[in-house]
Design a protein around this motif. Sequence first.
Motif, PDB file in Angstrom:
ATOM      1  N   SER A  32       0.853  -1.187   0.000  1.00 41.20           N
ATOM      2  CA  SER A  32       0.000   0.000   0.000  1.00 41.20           C
ATOM      3  C   SER A  32       0.892   1.242   0.000  1.00 41.20           C
ATOM      4  N   PRO A  33       0.330   2.411  -0.326  1.00 38.52           N
ATOM      5  CA  PRO A  33       1.122   3.643  -0.389  1.00 38.52           C
ATOM      6  C   PRO A  33       1.704   4.099   0.947  1.00 38.52           C
ATOM      7  N   THR A  34       1.295   3.495   2.040  1.00 38.19           N
ATOM      8  CA  THR A  34       1.845   3.875   3.348  1.00 38.19           C
ATOM      9  C   THR A  34       2.865   2.872   3.874  1.00 38.19           C
ATOM     10  N   ASP A  35       3.103   1.792   3.156  1.00 35.50           N
ATOM     11  CA  ASP A  35       3.992   0.734   3.637  1.00 35.50           C
ATOM     12  C   ASP A  35       5.463   1.140   3.617  1.00 35.50           C
ATOM     13  N   LYS A  36       6.176   0.634   4.634  1.00 30.32           N
ATOM     14  CA  LYS A  36       7.636   0.743   4.700  1.00 30.32           C
ATOM     15  C   LYS A  36       8.183  -0.613   4.267  1.00 30.32           C
ATOM     16  N   ARG A  54       5.159   2.279  -5.556  1.00 31.68           N
ATOM     17  CA  ARG A  54       3.916   1.890  -4.896  1.00 31.68           C
ATOM     18  C   ARG A  54       3.899   2.058  -3.374  1.00 31.68           C
ATOM     19  N   ALA A  55       5.055   2.103  -2.728  1.00 27.37           N
ATOM     20  CA  ALA A  55       5.131   2.145  -1.262  1.00 27.37           C
ATOM     21  C   ALA A  55       5.487   3.546  -0.776  1.00 27.37           C
ATOM     22  N   GLY A  56       5.273   3.765   0.504  1.00 24.04           N
ATOM     23  CA  GLY A  56       5.605   5.059   1.091  1.00 24.04           C
ATOM     24  C   GLY A  56       7.096   5.248   1.270  1.00 24.04           C
ATOM     25  N   GLU A  57       7.790   4.173   1.673  1.00 24.52           N
ATOM     26  CA  GLU A  57       9.225   4.243   1.926  1.00 24.52           C
ATOM     27  C   GLU A  57       9.846   2.902   1.566  1.00 24.52           C
ATOM     28  N   ASN A  83      11.690   8.405  -2.287  1.00 23.15           N
ATOM     29  CA  ASN A  83      11.254   7.667  -1.105  1.00 23.15           C
ATOM     30  C   ASN A  83      12.140   6.444  -0.826  1.00 23.15           C
ATOM     31  N   ASP A 102       6.876  -2.925   7.316  1.00 18.00           N
ATOM     32  CA  ASP A 102       5.607  -3.523   6.891  1.00 18.00           C
ATOM     33  C   ASP A 102       5.840  -4.716   5.967  1.00 18.00           C
ATOM     34  N   ASN A 125       6.166  -4.993  11.727  1.00 21.56           N
ATOM     35  CA  ASN A 125       4.921  -4.512  12.334  1.00 21.56           C
ATOM     36  C   ASN A 125       3.905  -5.643  12.439  1.00 21.56           C
TER      37      ASN A 125
END
Length: 187
Positions: A32-36, A54-57, A83, A102, A125
């Motif tokens: 997801s766009p918030t995943d590390k 695709r990921a946040g970081e 990122n 994540d 996590n």
Amino acid sequence: MFKDTDFIKSCDVPGPTKEAIRAIILYKSDVSPTDKVVDCGCGTGGITCEFAKRAGEVISIDTNPEAIEITSKNLEKFGLGDNVKLINDDGANALKDIDGIDIAIVGGSGRQLENILDIVHEKLNSKGRIIITAILVDTKVEAINKLKSLGYNPQIMEVNVSNGRVLDRGILMISENPIAIMTAQKR
């Protein structure tokens, strides 16, 4: 998806992971766009580039300085990298300073797979995902046994992609490298 032929490559650095394999890894990761995301053993950066879109970081680790350099060039070529953090170190050492993972992708472990999985398990996590790719049978067995000992219910998929080449007299199917994709989710 980036095409395999679009990547900058080197004879001294493995990769990129084949396009069809990257697609399966992305699907299995449920990114997801918030995943590390941590890419341990990034090679030429095929997986790093896909997750960077695709990921946040994304944190990519490799012991080979040339791998880090080529991954950096591929990120730049595709207009990615804002990122992404690149770390030139062995996976176990680099992972000690990373928290809140994540998704952990382990494609290269430098014979430290069990140690890396122990650290990932501690840093992952709740509901985090582990994806391991392996071509050696011994590595597959080691990964599955370690994941089970950590309390995971691992899944394994053996993938062999063949691409065709049209000849005058028919179609020649050429097999790409077979690889196992092992996945597990923290409970």
